[in-house]
Structure formats: C-alpha cells, structure tokens
Design an enzyme around this catalytic site. Sequence first.
Site, PDB file in Angstrom:
ATOM      1  N   ASP A  14      27.712  44.232 -12.522  1.00  0.00           N
ATOM      2  CA  ASP A  14      28.195  44.622 -11.199  1.00  0.00           C
ATOM      3  C   ASP A  14      29.731  44.637 -11.188  1.00  0.00           C
ATOM      4  O   ASP A  14      30.367  43.972 -12.005  1.00  0.00           O
ATOM      5  CB  ASP A  14      27.717  43.625 -10.133  1.00  0.00           C
ATOM      6  CG  ASP A  14      26.204  43.585 -10.043  1.00  0.00           C
ATOM      7  OD1 ASP A  14      25.554  44.570 -10.422  1.00  0.00           O
ATOM      8  OD2 ASP A  14      25.677  42.546  -9.597  1.00  0.00           O
TER       9      ASP A  14
HETATM   10  N1  URA Z   1      22.706  40.215 -12.609  1.00  0.00           N
HETATM   11  C1  URA Z   1      23.421  40.509 -11.492  1.00  0.00           C
HETATM   12  O1  URA Z   1      23.011  40.204 -10.381  1.00  0.00           O
HETATM   13  N2  URA Z   1      24.590  41.154 -11.664  1.00  0.00           N
HETATM   14  C2  URA Z   1      25.083  41.484 -12.877  1.00  0.00           C
HETATM   15  O2  URA Z   1      26.168  42.043 -12.959  1.00  0.00           O
HETATM   16  C3  URA Z   1      24.334  41.152 -14.013  1.00  0.00           C
HETATM   17  C4  URA Z   1      23.148  40.520 -13.852  1.00  0.00           C
END
Ligand code: URA
Length: 241
Positions: free
Chosen positions: A110
């Site tokens: 993310d």
């Molecule tokens: N899980 C998440 O919620 N975000 C990420 O970036 C990676 C794994």
Amino acid sequence: MAVAVAVKIRLDKFLADMGYGTRSEAKREIARGNVKINGLPVRKPETKIDTEKDEVAYKDQPAVYEKYEYYMLNKPAGVISATTDKKEKTVLDLIEEKQRKDLFPVGRLDRDTEGLLLITNDGELAHRLLSPKKHVDKIYYVRVQGSLSEEDIRRLAEGIDIGEEKPTLPAQLVILKSGQTSEAEITIQEGKFHQVKRMFHALGKEVVYLKRLRMGTLVLDENLKPGEYRKLTKEERDGLC
Ligand code: URA
C-alpha cells in the site's frame, strides 16, 4: 544480481531492451555508426548479437545485455506500487540505475506501507513468490492500536474472515509488545488487497504502521533507508528459486 543469459537478439532490440531509447532511436544510433560490435561499427539494426560472445559498445562504452534485473527496494511511504502513473511517484521511479524497461514490483505494498519490495522483470519468479499455492512466507512488522493477546494469535492461526469467499490461510503472530499501541510480526502466505490491515481490523484493531521485512528467503537489508535500493546479490537471487 542481474543475470547474464546467452541469447541471440537483433542489435536494435538489444539496445532498446537495455534502455538505450526506443527501437527507432536505436536504429538511428546504429545508422550513425555509434554502435560497435567487437570493436567494429555496425550499421544494420537486424544484425544478430550473441549476448554471451559478442561485445557491444555504444559510443565506445560497453553495453552488457541483462535478460533479468533484480533490485531490493526499501519502499518508503507515499510512493505507489505501480510501474507508471501520470500523477504519482511510483516505486519504479526510485530505481535510477535500471536498464530494462519491463521491470515491475513483485506484489503490491500500500502507499503507506514501507519495506521490502522486489523489483524485477522475471515473471516466473514473481509468480512463484506470489502464488498462495506456493506457500511463500511474507513477514511484516506491524504496529496496531489496542492490545494483542493469545486469543488474537489463535484466531489468526485458525484463519480469519476478512469478507472474502474463504477465510485467510493460517497466519503466525508473534507479539513483540502489547499495550495501548502494540507491536508484532505477522507471517502470511497470501497477498490479498490490504490483507494485513483487514486481518487486524477483523480482530478489532487498526494498523497504524506496516513494514514488510521478508519474502521467502529474501530479507530486507536494514542498511537500506526508506527509498534506497540495491541489486540482489547472487546468493539472494539463487536462494529465491
Ligand atoms: N497488507 C496490507 O494490508 N498492506 C500492505 O501493503 C501489505 C500487506
């Protein structure tokens, strides 16, 4: 580590693949006599190069063909896991020395997630690392609001409902600190959208910081500050097979 694999390839494609402009620009440079093979200028873009034997030079600087490139990036927050974007800075923008034009991030983190991101053009390796069927561990350091308990460990180990068709695969939670804000390491083998955040949300806690530490045998080099990257070593690359 970028791996050199013997391939026979047209000279203009060789140059374009290695980031010396588009195919037409490469053809132009070849026509101008700026490209030499084994010390001699070559003016035919269709000339076949044996990437193992032939020495190619552009403006008298060696041009080495690398079929695959592998970079470890410590992804900083605020950058998106995409190859290109009209407005946003992408993880590919951070890899300044890249040569191949077909690089991509292996799995998405993310925008606000930090940590280990493998950038390569090796599609088979990416598939092996990402397919839930291959059971490759992804380990994250996580800070959440609220305390963590044995009950949370048990529920994550059993698989938890995050609103998908099936519950998540079993995940291992190691609690590092429990309190108003808690710290833990969580190991998962899948990569669903916002997976870690959704897993903790299902437990009634919100993730306030997330960082990927490890993917299979590949461990984030803690010498890399957020935004920094380096090529994988040969051992790291071979270890991922
Ligand atoms: N899980 C998440 O919620 N975000 C990420 O970036 C990676 C794994």
